[in-house]
Design a protein around this motif. Structure first.
Motif, PDB file in Angstrom:
ATOM      1  N   MET A   1      70.035  81.274  38.196  1.00  0.00           N
ATOM      2  CA  MET A   1      68.868  80.427  38.061  1.00  0.00           C
ATOM      3  C   MET A   1      67.930  81.252  37.191  1.00  0.00           C
ATOM      4  O   MET A   1      67.316  80.662  36.064  1.00  0.00           O
ATOM      5  N   LEU A   2      67.699  82.419  37.405  1.00  0.00           N
ATOM      6  CA  LEU A   2      66.703  83.385  36.677  1.00  0.00           C
ATOM      7  C   LEU A   2      67.050  83.412  35.225  1.00  0.00           C
ATOM      8  O   LEU A   2      66.404  83.393  34.477  1.00  0.00           O
ATOM      9  N   ILE A   3      68.530  83.642  35.129  1.00  0.00           N
ATOM     10  CA  ILE A   3      69.169  83.717  33.479  1.00  0.00           C
ATOM     11  C   ILE A   3      69.221  82.382  32.885  1.00  0.00           C
ATOM     12  O   ILE A   3      69.168  82.488  31.827  1.00  0.00           O
ATOM     13  N   ALA A   4      69.110  81.271  33.752  1.00  0.00           N
ATOM     14  CA  ALA A   4      69.687  80.055  33.086  1.00  0.00           C
ATOM     15  C   ALA A   4      68.841  79.590  31.816  1.00  0.00           C
ATOM     16  O   ALA A   4      69.401  79.161  30.822  1.00  0.00           O
ATOM     17  N   PRO A   5      67.614  79.927  31.554  1.00  0.00           N
ATOM     18  CA  PRO A   5      66.685  79.374  30.424  1.00  0.00           C
ATOM     19  C   PRO A   5      67.006  80.082  29.184  1.00  0.00           C
ATOM     20  O   PRO A   5      67.141  79.447  28.106  1.00  0.00           O
ATOM     21  N   LEU A   6      67.911  81.061  29.473  1.00  0.00           N
ATOM     22  CA  LEU A   6      68.843  82.056  28.398  1.00  0.00           C
ATOM     23  C   LEU A   6      69.445  81.000  27.383  1.00  0.00           C
ATOM     24  O   LEU A   6      69.717  81.072  26.172  1.00  0.00           O
ATOM     25  N   CYS A   7      70.263  80.067  28.212  1.00  0.00           N
ATOM     26  CA  CYS A   7      71.396  79.285  27.775  1.00  0.00           C
ATOM     27  C   CYS A   7      70.883  77.742  27.317  1.00  0.00           C
ATOM     28  O   CYS A   7      71.658  76.967  26.835  1.00  0.00           O
ATOM     29  N   VAL A   8      69.558  77.759  27.239  1.00  0.00           N
ATOM     30  CA  VAL A   8      69.151  76.536  26.781  1.00  0.00           C
ATOM     31  C   VAL A   8      68.224  76.505  25.737  1.00  0.00           C
ATOM     32  O   VAL A   8      67.509  77.376  25.462  1.00  0.00           O
ATOM     33  N   SER A   9      68.481  75.486  24.664  1.00  0.00           N
ATOM     34  CA  SER A   9      67.431  75.516  23.465  1.00  0.00           C
ATOM     35  C   SER A   9      66.033  75.544  23.820  1.00  0.00           C
ATOM     36  O   SER A   9      65.730  74.758  24.698  1.00  0.00           O
ATOM     37  N   TYR A  10      65.433  76.091  23.064  1.00  0.00           N
ATOM     38  CA  TYR A  10      63.816  76.027  23.339  1.00  0.00           C
ATOM     39  C   TYR A  10      63.430  74.559  23.321  1.00  0.00           C
ATOM     40  O   TYR A  10      62.446  74.394  24.075  1.00  0.00           O
ATOM     41  N   LEU A  11      63.923  74.176  22.380  1.00  0.00           N
ATOM     42  CA  LEU A  11      63.446  72.873  21.899  1.00  0.00           C
ATOM     43  C   LEU A  11      63.587  71.975  23.433  1.00  0.00           C
ATOM     44  O   LEU A  11      62.664  71.217  23.791  1.00  0.00           O
ATOM     45  N   ILE A  12      64.784  72.118  23.985  1.00  0.00           N
ATOM     46  CA  ILE A  12      64.708  71.313  25.465  1.00  0.00           C
ATOM     47  C   ILE A  12      63.837  71.691  26.271  1.00  0.00           C
ATOM     48  O   ILE A  12      63.294  71.319  27.218  1.00  0.00           O
ATOM     49  N   ILE A  13      63.593  72.958  26.390  1.00  0.00           N
ATOM     50  CA  ILE A  13      62.723  73.616  27.381  1.00  0.00           C
ATOM     51  C   ILE A  13      61.290  72.963  26.969  1.00  0.00           C
ATOM     52  O   ILE A  13      60.610  72.563  28.015  1.00  0.00           O
ATOM     53  N   GLY A  14      60.799  73.118  25.815  1.00  0.00           N
ATOM     54  CA  GLY A  14      59.490  72.547  25.142  1.00  0.00           C
ATOM     55  C   GLY A  14      59.537  71.053  25.509  1.00  0.00           C
ATOM     56  O   GLY A  14      58.375  70.481  25.993  1.00  0.00           O
ATOM     57  N   LEU A  15      60.645  70.496  25.335  1.00  0.00           N
ATOM     58  CA  LEU A  15      60.679  68.857  25.459  1.00  0.00           C
ATOM     59  C   LEU A  15      60.526  68.493  27.105  1.00  0.00           C
ATOM     60  O   LEU A  15      59.464  67.654  27.284  1.00  0.00           O
ATOM     61  N   GLY A  16      61.095  69.376  27.771  1.00  0.00           N
ATOM     62  CA  GLY A  16      60.945  69.077  29.171  1.00  0.00           C
ATOM     63  C   GLY A  16      59.598  69.094  29.778  1.00  0.00           C
ATOM     64  O   GLY A  16      58.928  68.514  30.356  1.00  0.00           O
ATOM     65  N   LEU A  17      58.821  70.267  29.214  1.00  0.00           N
ATOM     66  CA  LEU A  17      57.591  70.516  29.679  1.00  0.00           C
ATOM     67  C   LEU A  17      56.430  69.535  29.152  1.00  0.00           C
ATOM     68  O   LEU A  17      55.770  69.070  29.791  1.00  0.00           O
ATOM     69  N   LEU A  18      56.990  69.086  27.885  1.00  0.00           N
ATOM     70  CA  LEU A  18      56.060  68.364  27.351  1.00  0.00           C
ATOM     71  C   LEU A  18      56.125  66.900  27.840  1.00  0.00           C
ATOM     72  O   LEU A  18      54.874  66.436  28.360  1.00  0.00           O
ATOM     73  N   ILE A  19      57.199  66.453  28.399  1.00  0.00           N
ATOM     74  CA  ILE A  19      57.499  65.335  29.077  1.00  0.00           C
ATOM     75  C   ILE A  19      56.803  65.476  30.421  1.00  0.00           C
ATOM     76  O   ILE A  19      55.972  64.383  30.740  1.00  0.00           O
ATOM     77  N   MET A  20      56.921  66.499  31.136  1.00  0.00           N
ATOM     78  CA  MET A  20      56.300  66.706  32.468  1.00  0.00           C
ATOM     79  C   MET A  20      54.830  66.807  32.269  1.00  0.00           C
ATOM     80  O   MET A  20      53.961  65.881  33.227  1.00  0.00           O
ATOM     81  N   VAL A  21      54.137  67.341  31.278  1.00  0.00           N
ATOM     82  CA  VAL A  21      52.837  67.488  31.279  1.00  0.00           C
ATOM     83  C   VAL A  21      52.185  66.266  30.711  1.00  0.00           C
ATOM     84  O   VAL A  21      51.076  65.582  31.178  1.00  0.00           O
ATOM     85  N   GLN A  22      52.892  65.478  29.863  1.00  0.00           N
ATOM     86  CA  GLN A  22      52.288  64.275  29.144  1.00  0.00           C
ATOM     87  C   GLN A  22      52.305  63.235  30.300  1.00  0.00           C
ATOM     88  O   GLN A  22      51.533  62.267  30.423  1.00  0.00           O
ATOM     89  N   ARG A  23      53.673  62.880  30.963  1.00  0.00           N
ATOM     90  CA  ARG A  23      53.812  61.929  31.670  1.00  0.00           C
ATOM     91  C   ARG A  23      53.429  62.073  33.086  1.00  0.00           C
ATOM     92  O   ARG A  23      53.056  61.030  33.775  1.00  0.00           O
ATOM     93  N   LEU A  24      53.466  63.237  33.616  1.00  0.00           N
ATOM     94  CA  LEU A  24      53.011  63.439  35.091  1.00  0.00           C
ATOM     95  C   LEU A  24      51.552  63.865  35.077  1.00  0.00           C
ATOM     96  O   LEU A  24      51.289  64.020  36.149  1.00  0.00           O
TER      97      LEU A  24
END
Lengths: 283, 341, 257
Positions: free
Chosen positions: C98-121
């Protein structure tokens, strides 16, 4: 079940990082996945289990076309970068004298540390109609008129290959140098030519490193927005570019989320394809 | 498949470091030779020159009738057993042993047959399909040997082949190496820093120090009558006593000995040569301490004529003499060796 | 055939240095276009960018986000590595994954997830440098964790045991033994995080609004076309990175010989 003191303390040390990853990586990801199943009615967001976005993806040409373009670019970039980086790393590891090795490696990857945005911009200036490449080709009379290099897929691929060749040179070099030198000596001692030594000994033993580097290239390349945006010139769009269009002009978050999930799916497929050789804990 | 080796006028430098100094050495076909010396003495460099991994700055390397000094390792009739074995971890033992034959273009069936024959020679016929990591250290060593012998080299080079094994296994492998060499008849050149290992297997030992050959000959000769002080000390424990030659005789703290020498000398005596039965008396000595070692009794002795000279002696293992016991020392004249100090 | 490797090496050198060379050369351009012919050298563009308030503010923001997020990522990476390497926890493999997982995910997806969470929630987090910093910790934590975890060897373990045997509490052991022994790895993790955060675009672009980081500012300058100003700022950023990398190289690797 009783928890020992040791375990409790271990949790104490590990929990902050886990909570951080959970709160700012796993939860956002789940929210995004849920968002990909939501839909827009007019301008209002309706949560639920709708497949609208994924259906749209299959139906609209510019959406699935982006997936194809992204895959084509990424696979080309990965293949070309490995093909350039392997010999480069090989020469630095085995041909350059030991005392110059560190310097050669440092020089080979120094431009890696230019700002990512700036590097794409620099390629734009180099490849533009008045740029260095056209000027040199003109003065050598190889071409009669400036050719269009910037704002094409060629430019995008060139920008990517430049970056990933340096990254892969570093990872492949690390692999080559870890190989006990006696493996190569033993192969040559037993009559293998330089090519046979490479083919039967060095390549199989460095394959995990190459595949890991190639996978990293795939992940970073397919998710990148900057390089195609600056160098590709909007003639064809990649998935990240389409995602950004949804976010910006159209504010269609559900569709953007669905595209991001598709991107994740592509990365997962790539992961499964090379899982046999991957050593992610050894990057 | 065996050939003589002749090295003439060999010199090599690493930067400014003179690693091989004017080496002259002849090795007969089918001989088992060990290169013995401390680390950094040039023995491994010499082996690398034979194997073709180092090109000597000066000199000739004749294997059979051909000068090999500029020939690549792949083209030489030599193969090497590496210190770390260098077994290819991604190949089965069969493929490891058959590698050289594959490179020579032999067909699969022929090279598998030969590989299995070689594995049988080293007692690993059952393990042909295993990978190197499934083996113990001693087994890996054998596979490395089989791999190097499979291409039927004229000269086999072994670089500290037993260095990674524990003592008991090392002794066992020494016997096996010797047997295998007798069976295949190939010339073996074996590098080691362990003088017991060298004595156990070699037809001839070459003692090296600081890039030079200090002595060469049969194990007995080098042990009993070494030609240099270094060789004397390196072959085993040695009492070294400062002495002064007067032409016809040698003045020592233990008395005047009938050895022709002049000027300052070092008198050398092996601990087991010191005893009570020799024809040449050395005066009496007092036992300082003694300990039982099974095959002998190791004692420190202070001669009455010169109590500051402490001698180490290996006495018969019968009774351990208590400290203070007085012993009349004597040696056989042929056990004395003297070198200019 | 003998020359082939060197020809290839030279060709790769040209390819690798072509954009950087052009970038730096035309930052001294006398005219207004960063393409040949070169008429310089002129330092006007450097004077221009150093006088640019927005650009200098962005540079400060990048420093702030870089230093802050790297410090948090290194700290969290270290404690997690220590906890997993030195204590027996159920599910260690899963937690490492789990700690290493973000390494395999595009920055765009991490940013998008945070954006959606911050904006919508909502969650009380707006779009700001701080939110971008949170995103940077997410992407750098896996690297910090793996670098430090990989360097926790048996050598430290016996030193830690010895210290505990001599009566040190766990906190003392960590501060006086583990951290000093792992300092090279910790410093490497910090520097790597910093250079990555310093250069990161997409997460900062998505998660900041009024105060932006340097790559985002450069991006918005880029929209007005090619200009030697961009060459000048690019060269300056490159210079900073090179100094950091060389410092790291000499500090961390110079000593090991």
């Amino acid at each position: 079940m009783s928890l020992s003191r040791d375990t409790l303390r271990g949790w104490g040390f590990t929990a902050p990082a886990l909570i951080w990853t959970l709160a700012f990586f796993v939860v956002p990801f789940l929210v995004m996945a849920a968002m990909s199943l939501a839909t827009l009615e007019g301008r209002t967001l309706v949560w639920g289990l709708h497949a609208d976005n994924y259906r749209e993806l299959l139906e609209k040409r510019y959406l699935w076309r982006a997936v194809v373009v992204s895959l084509q670019i990424t696979l080309t970039v990965t293949a070309v970068s490995v093909a350039l980086a392997y010999p480069l790393a090989w020469i630095i590891a085995f041909r350059v004298p030991k005392r110059w090795q560190r310097l050669a490696l440092l020089l080979a990857i120094l431009p890696f540390w230019t700002s990512y945005v700036v590097r794409s911009y620099a390629w734009l200036t180099v490849l533009s109609k008045e740029g260095v490449v056209n000027q040199v080709l003109l003065s050598l009379h190889l071409i009669a008129e400036p050719i269009t290099l910037a704002n094409t897929r060629f430019a995008t691929v060139t920008g990517f290959v430049h970056f990933f060749t340096m990254l892969l040179t570093l990872t492949i070099f690390a692999n080559l140098i870890q190989l006990p030198p006696n493996y190569r000596r033993a192969a040559m001692d037993l009559g293998a030519s330089a090519f046979q030594t490479f083919r039967h000994v060095v390549l199989p033993l460095t394959l995990p490193g190459i595949v890991t580097g190639a996978f990293l290239t795939f992940v970073l390349c397919i998710g990148d927005y900057i390089t195609p945006q600056i160098l590709g010139g909007n003639t064809e769009l990649t998935v990240p570019q389409v995602i950004m269009v949804q976010l910006g002009r159209r504010a269609d978050f559900p569709l953007a989320a669905a595209l991001a999930i598709v991107l994740m799916g592509l990365v997962t497929l790539a992961y499964l394809a090379c899982a046999r050789w991957l050593r992610l804990d050894r990057i | 498949m065996t050939a003589p080796v002749t090295l003439t006028g060999l010199n090599h430098w690493f930067g400014t470091y003179h690693a091989l100094r004017q080496i002259e050495l002849s090795i007969e076909a089918g001989e088992y030779v060990t290169l013995l010396g401390p680390s950094g003495c040039g023995k491994t460099t010499l082996l690398s020159v034979l194997g073709g991994f180092v090109q000597p700055d000066e000199g000739r390397v004749m294997i059979g009738t051909q000068d090999m000094a500029r020939v690549a390792p792949a083209k030489r009739p030599t193969t090497t057993v590496f210190q770390d074995y260098a077994l290819f971890p991604h190949m089965s033992l069969r493929d490891n042993v058959g590698f050289g034959l594959r490179m020579a273009g032999q067909g699969r069936r022929a090279r598998h047959a030969k590989a299995e024959e070689m594995l049988d020679l080293v007692g690993l016929a059952q393990a042909a399909s295993k990978r190197p990591h499934e083996l113990s250290g001693g087994q890996r060593q054998r596979v490395a040997l089989a791999r190097a012998l499979a291409v039927e080299p004229e000269v086999l080079l072994l670089d500290e082949p037993l260095g990674a094994l524990d003592l008991a296994l090392r002794r066992q492998m020494q016997d096996e190496l010797k047997q295998i060499q007798r069976r295949v008849g190939t010339t073996f050149v074996h590098v080691t820093h362990d003088q017991e290992e060298a004595m156990a297997i070699a037809d001839r030992i070459v003692v090296m120090n600081a890039g030079r050959i200090e002595d060469e000959g049969t194990p007995q000769r080098i042990y009993r009558q070494p030609r240099s002080l270094f060789a004397a000390g390196f072959m085993g424990e040695m009492n070294q006593i400062a002495a002064m030659g007067t032409g016809a005789a040698l003045e020592t703290p233990l008395g005047t000995l009938p050895v022709a020498a002049s000027g300052p000398q070092t008198l050398c005596l092996r601990p087991e040569a010191l005893g009570t039965t020799g024809s040449l008396p050395l005066g009496t000595a007092v036992v300082k301490d003694a300990a039982f070692f099974g095959t002998h009794c190791r004692a420190h002795l202070a001669p009455e004529a010169a109590p500051e000279v402490i001698l180490t002696a290996h006495l018969p293992p019968g009774d351990v003499p208590p400290p203070g016991t007085r012993i009349a020392l004597a040696v056989a004249p042929e056990d004395l060796t003297v070198f200019p100090a | 055939m003998k020359a082939l490797p060197w020809i290839f090496l030279a060709a790769m050198g040209v390819f690798i240095y072509l954009p950087v060379g052009a970038l730096v050369l035309f930052s001294f351009q006398g005219g207004t276009l960063p393409v040949p012919p070169f008429n310089g050298p002129s330092f006007q563009w450097y004077a221009d960018i150093l006088g640019d308030r927005d650009l200098m503010a962005a540079l400060g923001h990048s420093m702030l986000v870089g230093l802050g997020s790297s410090a948090v990522a290194t700290l969290l990476g270290f404690t997690a590595a220590y906890g997993l390497a030195r204590h027996h926890l159920p599910g260690t493999t899963l937690m490492r994954a789990m700690l290493i997982a973000p390494l395999c995910v595009s920055y765009l997806i991490i940013g998008l997830g945070l954006l959606i969470m911050v904006q919508r929630l909502g969650l009380g987090l707006g779009l700001s440098l701080g939110t971008a910093g949170i995103g940077h910790v997410v992407i750098n934590l896996p690297l910090c964790f793996s670098i430090i975890y990989a360097s926790m060897g048996a050598q430290q373990l016996s030193a830690e045991r010895a210290a505990r045997d001599l009566g040190a509490t766990e906190a003392k052991v960590v501060l006086l033994i583990t951290v000093p022994m792992l300092l090279p790895a910790i410093a490497a993790a910090f520097f790597l995080s910093f250079t990555l955060s310093w250069d990161e675009f997409i997460i900062s672009f998505l998660l900041t609004r009024f105060d932006v980081t340097l790559p985002v500012e450069i991006w918005s300058m880029l929209r007005s076309g090619l200009s030697p100003r961009l060459n000048a700022i690019g060269s300056l950023v490159f210079l900073v990175s090179v100094v950091v990398v060389l410092a790291m190289e000499t500090l961390l690797f110079g000593k090991r010989k």
